[in-house]
Design a protein around this motif. Sequence first.
Motif, PDB file in Angstrom:
ATOM      1  N   ARG A 231      -5.340   7.696  -8.133  1.00 34.96           N
ATOM      2  CA  ARG A 231      -4.366   8.782  -8.304  1.00 34.96           C
ATOM      3  C   ARG A 231      -3.098   8.506  -7.482  1.00 34.96           C
ATOM      4  NH1 ARG A 231      -6.744  13.298  -5.957  1.00 34.96           N
ATOM      5  NH2 ARG A 231      -8.504  12.916  -7.336  1.00 34.96           N
ATOM      6  N   ALA A 232      -3.278   8.057  -6.246  1.00 35.86           N
ATOM      7  CA  ALA A 232      -2.117   7.764  -5.390  1.00 35.86           C
ATOM      8  C   ALA A 232      -1.298   6.617  -5.975  1.00 35.86           C
ATOM      9  CB  ALA A 232      -2.579   7.417  -3.974  1.00 35.86           C
ATOM     10  N   TYR A 233      -1.996   5.623  -6.533  1.00 37.80           N
ATOM     11  CA  TYR A 233      -1.290   4.505  -7.170  1.00 37.80           C
ATOM     12  C   TYR A 233      -0.443   5.009  -8.331  1.00 37.80           C
ATOM     13  CZ  TYR A 233      -0.614   0.605 -10.361  1.00 37.80           C
ATOM     14  OH  TYR A 233      -0.065  -0.299 -11.230  1.00 37.80           O
ATOM     15  N   ARG A 234      -1.034   5.880  -9.155  1.00 38.42           N
ATOM     16  CA  ARG A 234      -0.293   6.400 -10.323  1.00 38.42           C
ATOM     17  C   ARG A 234       0.904   7.234  -9.887  1.00 38.42           C
ATOM     18  NH1 ARG A 234      -5.583   7.957 -13.790  1.00 38.42           N
ATOM     19  NH2 ARG A 234      -6.020   5.861 -14.586  1.00 38.42           N
ATOM     20  N   GLN A 235       0.730   8.008  -8.812  1.00 36.86           N
ATOM     21  CA  GLN A 235       1.857   8.807  -8.300  1.00 36.86           C
ATOM     22  C   GLN A 235       2.991   7.894  -7.843  1.00 36.86           C
ATOM     23  OE1 GLN A 235       0.106  11.284  -5.299  1.00 36.86           O
ATOM     24  NE2 GLN A 235      -0.640  12.805  -6.763  1.00 36.86           N
ATOM     25  N   ARG A 236       2.641   6.820  -7.137  1.00 40.03           N
ATOM     26  CA  ARG A 236       3.700   5.899  -6.687  1.00 40.03           C
ATOM     27  C   ARG A 236       4.403   5.264  -7.881  1.00 40.03           C
ATOM     28  NH1 ARG A 236      -0.064   4.381  -3.057  1.00 40.03           N
ATOM     29  NH2 ARG A 236      -0.487   2.391  -4.072  1.00 40.03           N
ATOM     30  N   GLN A 237       3.605   4.877  -8.891  1.00 44.55           N
ATOM     31  CA  GLN A 237       4.200   4.283 -10.088  1.00 44.55           C
ATOM     32  C   GLN A 237       5.162   5.270 -10.741  1.00 44.55           C
ATOM     33  OE1 GLN A 237       3.299   1.095  -9.464  1.00 44.55           O
ATOM     34  NE2 GLN A 237       3.182   0.840 -11.683  1.00 44.55           N
ATOM     35  N   ALA A 238       4.737   6.532 -10.858  1.00 43.01           N
ATOM     36  CA  ALA A 238       5.561   7.559 -11.520  1.00 43.01           C
ATOM     37  C   ALA A 238       6.843   7.796 -10.732  1.00 43.01           C
ATOM     38  CB  ALA A 238       4.766   8.847 -11.659  1.00 43.01           C
TER      39      ALA A 238
ATOM     40  N   ARG B  68      -0.347   4.720   3.617  1.00 40.88           N
ATOM     41  CA  ARG B  68      -1.355   5.475   2.871  1.00 40.88           C
ATOM     42  C   ARG B  68      -2.170   4.601   1.922  1.00 40.88           C
ATOM     43  NH1 ARG B  68      -1.420   9.779  -1.469  1.00 40.88           N
ATOM     44  NH2 ARG B  68      -3.345  10.925  -1.014  1.00 40.88           N
ATOM     45  N   ALA B  69      -1.505   3.669   1.216  1.00 38.35           N
ATOM     46  CA  ALA B  69      -2.255   2.826   0.270  1.00 38.35           C
ATOM     47  C   ALA B  69      -3.343   2.037   1.001  1.00 38.35           C
ATOM     48  CB  ALA B  69      -1.310   1.884  -0.464  1.00 38.35           C
ATOM     49  N   ALA B  70      -3.003   1.489   2.174  1.00 36.21           N
ATOM     50  CA  ALA B  70      -3.989   0.700   2.924  1.00 36.21           C
ATOM     51  C   ALA B  70      -5.147   1.581   3.395  1.00 36.21           C
ATOM     52  CB  ALA B  70      -3.323   0.014   4.112  1.00 36.21           C
ATOM     53  N   VAL B  71      -4.846   2.806   3.805  1.00 30.72           N
ATOM     54  CA  VAL B  71      -5.899   3.710   4.270  1.00 30.72           C
ATOM     55  C   VAL B  71      -6.790   4.138   3.099  1.00 30.72           C
ATOM     56  CG1 VAL B  71      -6.375   5.981   5.261  1.00 30.72           C
ATOM     57  CG2 VAL B  71      -4.634   4.499   6.290  1.00 30.72           C
ATOM     58  N   LEU B  72      -6.171   4.423   1.957  1.00 26.76           N
ATOM     59  CA  LEU B  72      -6.977   4.804   0.794  1.00 26.76           C
ATOM     60  C   LEU B  72      -7.852   3.630   0.339  1.00 26.76           C
ATOM     61  CD1 LEU B  72      -4.409   6.935  -1.249  1.00 26.76           C
ATOM     62  CD2 LEU B  72      -6.433   7.744  -0.039  1.00 26.76           C
ATOM     63  N   ALA B  73      -7.324   2.409   0.438  1.00 20.94           N
ATOM     64  CA  ALA B  73      -8.126   1.217   0.103  1.00 20.94           C
ATOM     65  C   ALA B  73      -9.319   1.122   1.047  1.00 20.94           C
ATOM     66  CB  ALA B  73      -7.270  -0.039   0.186  1.00 20.94           C
TER      67      ALA B  73
ATOM     68  N   GLN C  22       6.927  14.195   4.160  1.00 15.86           N
ATOM     69  CA  GLN C  22       5.608  13.678   4.546  1.00 15.86           C
ATOM     70  C   GLN C  22       4.493  14.287   3.702  1.00 15.86           C
ATOM     71  OE1 GLN C  22       5.138  12.633   9.037  1.00 15.86           O
ATOM     72  NE2 GLN C  22       6.491  14.395   8.960  1.00 15.86           N
ATOM     73  N   MET C  23       4.660  15.556   3.335  1.00 15.72           N
ATOM     74  CA  MET C  23       3.644  16.162   2.466  1.00 15.72           C
ATOM     75  C   MET C  23       3.645  15.481   1.099  1.00 15.72           C
ATOM     76  SD  MET C  23       2.053  18.240   4.265  1.00 15.72           S
ATOM     77  CE  MET C  23       1.060  18.985   2.967  1.00 15.72           C
ATOM     78  N   ALA C  24       4.857  15.211   0.576  1.00 19.06           N
ATOM     79  CA  ALA C  24       4.947  14.525  -0.718  1.00 19.06           C
ATOM     80  C   ALA C  24       4.316  13.130  -0.637  1.00 19.06           C
ATOM     81  CB  ALA C  24       6.403  14.422  -1.161  1.00 19.06           C
ATOM     82  N   ASP C  25       4.416  12.528   0.536  1.00 22.39           N
ATOM     83  CA  ASP C  25       3.851  11.185   0.727  1.00 22.39           C
ATOM     84  C   ASP C  25       2.338  11.203   0.919  1.00 22.39           C
ATOM     85  OD1 ASP C  25       6.329  10.012   0.514  1.00 22.39           O
ATOM     86  OD2 ASP C  25       6.698   9.963   2.662  1.00 22.39           O
ATOM     87  N   GLY C  26       1.756  12.403   1.109  1.00 23.34           N
ATOM     88  CA  GLY C  26       0.302  12.482   1.201  1.00 23.34           C
ATOM     89  C   GLY C  26      -0.260  12.799   2.580  1.00 23.34           C
ATOM     90  N   ALA C  27       0.567  13.356   3.478  1.00 18.66           N
ATOM     91  CA  ALA C  27       0.040  13.746   4.796  1.00 18.66           C
ATOM     92  C   ALA C  27      -0.946  14.898   4.651  1.00 18.66           C
ATOM     93  CB  ALA C  27       1.190  14.154   5.718  1.00 18.66           C
ATOM     94  N   ASP C  28      -1.954  14.925   5.518  1.00 20.10           N
ATOM     95  CA  ASP C  28      -2.945  16.003   5.525  1.00 20.10           C
ATOM     96  C   ASP C  28      -2.681  16.999   6.635  1.00 20.10           C
ATOM     97  OD1 ASP C  28      -4.790  14.837   3.474  1.00 20.10           O
ATOM     98  OD2 ASP C  28      -4.889  13.239   4.973  1.00 20.10           O
TER      99      ASP C  28
END
Lengths: 283, 283
Positions: free
Chosen positions: B273-280, B252-257, B54-60
């Motif tokens: 940045r989150a988009y690029r991380q998902r792409q990578a 996460r993508a929807a929330v960041l949008a 979950q941390m890798a996925d972007g949880a706070d």
Amino acid sequence: METRVSCQDKEVVISSSHPTVLIGERINPTGKAKLTAALQAGDLQIVREMAVTQMADGADILDVNVGALGVDEVSFLPKAVSAVMEEVKVPLCIDSDNPKALEAGLKVYKGKAIINSVNGQEYRLQSVLPLAKDFGAALVCLAMDDEGIPATADRRLAVVAKIVERATAMGIPQEDLIVDCLALAVSADSKAGVVTLEAIRRVRDEFGVNQTLGASNISFGLPERDVINWAFLAMAISTGVTCPVVHVSKVRAAVLATDVLLGKDDYSMRYIRAYRQRQASTK
Amino acid sequence: METRVSCQDKEVVISSSHPTVLIGERINPTGKAKLTAALQAGDLQIVREMAVTQMADGADILDVNVGALGVDEVSFLPKAVSAVMEEVKVPLCIDSDNPKALEAGLKVYKGKAIINSVNGQEYRLQSVLPLAKDFGAALVCLAMDDEGIPATADRRLAVVAKIVERATAMGIPQEDLIVDCLALAVSADSKAGVVTLEAIRRVRDEFGVNQTLGASNISFGLPERDVINWAFLAMAISTGVTCPVVHVSKVRAAVLATDVLLGKDDYSMRYIRAYRQRQASTK
């Protein structure tokens, strides 16, 4: 407030207590090289196909715009309108910067159309308001004027107030006005979304009229534009937009989900039916 | 209003002027057979893995709940809290129906935690409010009481008012209260979304406190649940939710949008940045 538009066989009601009405945006050459070339060659086959495809995707109304370099809209817009009327039974949104072309399109249209659009510019007010009055059409009112698109919600409201006043003075019923608060690219201005949403909320609270929105601009310049567009549509619809102009196949699921959540889809029937249709069409 | 929570090395600020804070929901055995079996066997390996993922996925923030049949939460919740603290540096939301287990978890926690949760039931008020006071923790306040989850926004507000009053009387600062207006399945009740959104708006306007929401319930029983959840989160965040409890990788993508559109992400940096991380990560 209810805006009623129609074609020969069908009426579509736009109101905040009805499901969101989707205006298909595809018949518009801006940014579409193939469609532009076809229109310049006087070929309406792609337009016919786009009409059929958008209806299959779930459009409720179709926008028809043939404005491209070298196209004489005054003679060609009515031809496009007639071609679309031959293909599909759906109310149309007749779209041009040229008031003469709007008039020519309205003359051949059968039913109550939407005119796209008037704005706060004196020239547009004088040339387009009489068309809405004479043809008994609904009218998209853009929150912009000679100085462009105002940066603040306050000033967009002022433009809307001016258009509403002028239309009312001419005897156009307020229920035939459909305001577009306009969305600019949020990548260029971080406040673009907030300003538009604030303007939408205030137009709803202060005028109560129906509202459209060209919702795709907001995501210009960003990756995964659909995600931005879906979130924006959900917020815009919950704030007062009742008939957005959209790429129907890309956003319909998100809009139907929004309607479910806003209590506009009893037993989620429309959402579930659309899901089953998509499942069936991909098998 | 700002709610500040922390672990040993990090503070997280929750407020309507900050980006939306995502509380990871995964460490909770409800509906998860494998995790339930592991917890019943006293095995925390899956919990550790879920924390890292979950941390890798972007949880706070991470929610930690080990409530399952046959699990002694009073002895086991502190072990789970300690295990998660060993794996990741992130504030925790200590989650149990058992006040003794909450207390045991808070005793081993290092930093300022969130307690999940109190509600309007007299028993919960008497047993959980003192924990928030004694440990200086933030506190999730559910808009429900002995009679269950009220059907109307009015009555949910009344429950929230009661909890706020009791907490304030005990000296718990209002900025440490995080209200959850609760979402029920819209498939069972077409008004479920509207009632929750109305309650969220009123809690924001009348109390100004931070708000969480277990946003996944809303889509229970419907197909393509993610589409419903994304639309609901966009609307809920634009209405007042600041720290939803979510399946981070899915939303996460929807929330960041949504944050981009609400002006909470300058130059769309977090979104891009989150988009690029998902792409990578998918290469």
